[in-house]
Design a protein around this motif. Structure first.
Motif, PDB file in Angstrom:
ATOM      1  N   CYS A 123       0.846  -1.203   0.000  1.00  0.00           N
ATOM      2  CA  CYS A 123       0.000   0.000   0.000  1.00  0.00           C
ATOM      3  C   CYS A 123       0.879   1.251   0.000  1.00  0.00           C
ATOM      4  O   CYS A 123       0.660   2.185   0.755  1.00  0.00           O
ATOM      5  CB  CYS A 123      -0.930  -0.019   1.209  1.00  0.00           C
ATOM      6  SG  CYS A 123      -2.395   1.048   1.046  1.00  0.00           S
ATOM      7  N   LEU A 124       1.885   1.268  -0.865  1.00  0.00           N
ATOM      8  CA  LEU A 124       2.813   2.390  -0.905  1.00  0.00           C
ATOM      9  C   LEU A 124       2.151   3.643  -1.461  1.00  0.00           C
ATOM     10  O   LEU A 124       1.393   3.576  -2.435  1.00  0.00           O
ATOM     11  CB  LEU A 124       4.006   2.050  -1.804  1.00  0.00           C
ATOM     12  CG  LEU A 124       5.077   1.105  -1.264  1.00  0.00           C
ATOM     13  CD1 LEU A 124       6.083   0.815  -2.351  1.00  0.00           C
ATOM     14  CD2 LEU A 124       5.758   1.700  -0.046  1.00  0.00           C
ATOM     15  N   PRO A 125       2.428   4.808  -0.873  1.00  0.00           N
ATOM     16  CA  PRO A 125       1.982   6.054  -1.501  1.00  0.00           C
ATOM     17  C   PRO A 125       2.566   6.164  -2.909  1.00  0.00           C
ATOM     18  O   PRO A 125       3.701   5.746  -3.160  1.00  0.00           O
ATOM     19  CB  PRO A 125       2.551   7.135  -0.576  1.00  0.00           C
ATOM     20  CG  PRO A 125       2.728   6.448   0.742  1.00  0.00           C
ATOM     21  CD  PRO A 125       3.117   5.046   0.408  1.00  0.00           C
ATOM     22  N   ILE A 126       1.798   6.740  -3.818  1.00  0.00           N
ATOM     23  CA  ILE A 126       2.206   6.791  -5.205  1.00  0.00           C
ATOM     24  C   ILE A 126       3.496   7.589  -5.386  1.00  0.00           C
ATOM     25  O   ILE A 126       4.349   7.251  -6.221  1.00  0.00           O
ATOM     26  CB  ILE A 126       1.064   7.358  -6.082  1.00  0.00           C
ATOM     27  CG1 ILE A 126       1.390   7.184  -7.561  1.00  0.00           C
ATOM     28  CG2 ILE A 126       0.732   8.776  -5.713  1.00  0.00           C
ATOM     29  CD1 ILE A 126       0.225   7.502  -8.472  1.00  0.00           C
ATOM     30  N   GLU A 127       3.693   8.631  -4.580  1.00  0.00           N
ATOM     31  CA  GLU A 127       4.904   9.435  -4.710  1.00  0.00           C
ATOM     32  C   GLU A 127       6.139   8.684  -4.200  1.00  0.00           C
ATOM     33  O   GLU A 127       7.248   8.910  -4.678  1.00  0.00           O
ATOM     34  CB  GLU A 127       4.756  10.779  -3.991  1.00  0.00           C
ATOM     35  CG  GLU A 127       4.381  10.671  -2.537  1.00  0.00           C
ATOM     36  CD  GLU A 127       2.883  10.580  -2.321  1.00  0.00           C
ATOM     37  OE1 GLU A 127       2.472  10.566  -1.153  1.00  0.00           O
ATOM     38  OE2 GLU A 127       2.124  10.507  -3.316  1.00  0.00           O
ATOM     39  N   VAL A 128       5.943   7.772  -3.233  1.00  0.00           N
ATOM     40  CA  VAL A 128       7.062   6.946  -2.773  1.00  0.00           C
ATOM     41  C   VAL A 128       7.493   5.975  -3.880  1.00  0.00           C
ATOM     42  O   VAL A 128       8.680   5.743  -4.094  1.00  0.00           O
ATOM     43  CB  VAL A 128       6.680   6.182  -1.489  1.00  0.00           C
ATOM     44  CG1 VAL A 128       7.765   5.180  -1.103  1.00  0.00           C
ATOM     45  CG2 VAL A 128       6.430   7.166  -0.353  1.00  0.00           C
ATOM     46  N   MET A 129       6.496   5.416  -4.597  1.00  0.00           N
ATOM     47  CA  MET A 129       6.820   4.562  -5.733  1.00  0.00           C
ATOM     48  C   MET A 129       7.589   5.350  -6.796  1.00  0.00           C
ATOM     49  O   MET A 129       8.564   4.866  -7.372  1.00  0.00           O
ATOM     50  CB  MET A 129       5.547   3.954  -6.329  1.00  0.00           C
ATOM     51  CG  MET A 129       4.918   2.869  -5.484  1.00  0.00           C
ATOM     52  SD  MET A 129       3.564   2.025  -6.348  1.00  0.00           S
ATOM     53  CE  MET A 129       2.201   3.107  -5.937  1.00  0.00           C
ATOM     54  N   ALA A 130       7.156   6.584  -7.054  1.00  0.00           N
ATOM     55  CA  ALA A 130       7.820   7.407  -8.065  1.00  0.00           C
ATOM     56  C   ALA A 130       9.256   7.716  -7.673  1.00  0.00           C
ATOM     57  O   ALA A 130      10.145   7.791  -8.537  1.00  0.00           O
ATOM     58  CB  ALA A 130       7.034   8.699  -8.279  1.00  0.00           C
ATOM     59  N   GLU A 131       9.502   7.887  -6.380  1.00  0.00           N
ATOM     60  CA  GLU A 131      10.864   8.169  -5.910  1.00  0.00           C
ATOM     61  C   GLU A 131      11.808   6.994  -6.127  1.00  0.00           C
ATOM     62  O   GLU A 131      13.023   7.171  -6.178  1.00  0.00           O
ATOM     63  CB  GLU A 131      10.824   8.536  -4.423  1.00  0.00           C
ATOM     64  CG  GLU A 131      10.189   9.890  -4.148  1.00  0.00           C
ATOM     65  CD  GLU A 131       9.896  10.117  -2.687  1.00  0.00           C
ATOM     66  OE1 GLU A 131      10.174   9.183  -1.875  1.00  0.00           O
ATOM     67  OE2 GLU A 131       9.376  11.185  -2.331  1.00  0.00           O
TER      68      GLU A 131
END
Length: 437
Positions: A221-229
């Motif tokens: 359930c990762l935040p989308i911005e963490v995935m982008a990083e």
């Protein structure tokens, strides 16, 4: 989910149950009502394939055991391809009304702040255990609870989505009916639009946490911005992957990335953005998400958010029936035990309710068969996992004991998963039949 299911299982077996619920008198960050079974994140119970997916198998086992959560989920089901998604408000109301109307269940709308000394108790406080009870648990266990961050995706009003850009289609047209095959809304992106979206996502204002905060994110359930990083292409190979979709507005041009939205209620007036859990501040969310083609004029019924989720080091603290080793009159169930997901939480509530009933009525119950989905999951959290590295876990076939005579590899995976499911169904039905006499 876990507390509702536990109360139902005990009450259905003739046990008088007092269900304690602090809401709405004491609120939480994520909940909006005082109803039982309120969904605070996605409205999906994930895959419903009980032959090829471990969570679908868990659905099947819970239905066989008369599980309230699964009964209500199927009653209020929405088209979602191969997934089991529900109308969240109707589902919660159904769970609430069923429990409130049961002759063996009474409800106390008061907060529990201490660990009780007498009686059989099940603590199923979900991802948002209150500060007072959390402190009491930490005092009893002698160690700080582990923790991670859990995030919520935004919900969009359907009427504000531009259908001249978006289109209806489930990935690979999955589903037995036309409605199922068109259960998702899809918003396409070109490479330039995707790159601009990633830039906006990375630059957006985000919620910051107190200095010294050590909680981690749950990978499921990762935040989308963490995935982008983690890399500019991460989202394009995750929730924004363009595979299995054809844009009828422009069928000859392949989208570089696609944002999917899944219906959130039976009326089809609300859609949640799939995989778009976020810790962006509210103003940043509206600005960034409106750069998605088709969502330029989007109106949001709910914006995303993030909260801290505490859980026990269950392999150390709980016995095989989820009793607190230092206080065996107390059981834990649901996410606080270190399972992740609505289904897994409810499944642990189902077992806790049956265990507590057996303690009251007969004192014995057969061990949950490890080769069932329930058994694989409870074995993992109460002894199968390494205590030093214990983290929240969804049910998966990797938790199941190996099979004899089924080869590995991608070509053998379908046969292997089917064999896991067949074995699980047999032992689960045997376990239930013993209890039913």
């Amino acid at each position: 989910m876990a507390g509702s299911e536990a109360a139902w299982q005990a009450a259905e077996r003739g046990i008088k149950v007092v269900l304690h619920e602090m809401r709405p008198k004491v609120e939480t960050f994520a909940h909006q009502t005082g109803k039982m079974g309120e969904m605070v994140c996605s409205n999906s119970f994930r895959s419903d394939d009980h032959e090829q997916n471990a969570v679908g198998l868990l659905h099947w086992e819970m239905l066989q055991a008369g599980g309230l959560i699964m009964q209500q989920a199927y009653k209020h089901r929405l088209p979602a391809g191969g997934a089991l998604a529900v109308d969240r408000e109707a589902f919660s109301q159904g769970v609430h009304d069923t429990l409130m109307g049961h002759d063996n269940i009474s409800v106390s709308l008061e907060e529990i702040t201490e660990l009780p000394d007498q009686g059989q108790w099940i603590i199923a406080t979900g991802p948002l255990t209150s500060d007072a009870l959390g402190q009491a648990i930490a005092k009893e266990t002698g160690a700080d609870a582990l923790a991670f961050f859990d995030a919520i995706a935004p919900i969009v009003y359907a009427e504000s989505i531009n259908m001249d850009v978006a289109w209806r289609q489930s990935r690979y047209d999955k589903g037995e009916t036309e409605e199922e095959q068109k259960a998702y809304l899809n918003c396409p992106m070109t490479k330039e639009q995707y790159e601009a979206f990633i830039d906006a996502l990375l630059a957006a204002d985000k919620t910051e946490f107190h200095e010294g905060e050590t909680a981690k994110y749950f990978d499921g359930c990762l935040p989308i911005e963490v995935m982008a990083e983690r890399g500019r292409e991460t989202l394009r190979h995750g929730p924004m992957k363009p595979v299995g979709l054809t844009n009828p507005h422009n069928p000859d041009e392949k989208a570089y990335a696609v944002v999917q939205l899944r219906r959130d209620n039976a009326l089809g007036t609300l859609y949640n953005i799939v995989g778009f859990q976020t810790k962006m501040k509210y103003g940043a969310q509206t600005a960034v998400f409106k750069t998605i083609p088709g969502l330029e004029d989007a109106s949001f019924a709910r914006l995303g958010g993030i909260h801290r989720n505490t859980f026990l080091n269950s392999p150390t603290l709980l016995d095989a029936q989820m009793r607190l080793k230092s206080r065996p009159n107390i059981r834990f169930a649901g996410q606080i035990t270190g399972v992740e997901g609505y289904v897994e939480s409810a499944a642990m509530g189902l077992l806790a309710g049956r265990f507590a009933t057996a303690d009251i009525v007969s004192g014995t119950i057969p061990d949950v068969p490890q080769d069932s989905a329930h058994g694989a999951l409870i074995h993992h959290i109460t002894g199968g996992a390494e205590a030093k590295t214990f983290q929240p876990m969804n049910v998966n076939f990797g938790l199941f004991r190996p099979l004899e005579g089924i080869r590995g590899g991608r070509r053998g995976r379908k046969d292997r998963y089917k064999a896991y499911s067949d074995r699980a169904k047999t032992v689960w039905q045997d376990w239930l039949s013993v209890q039913n006499g």
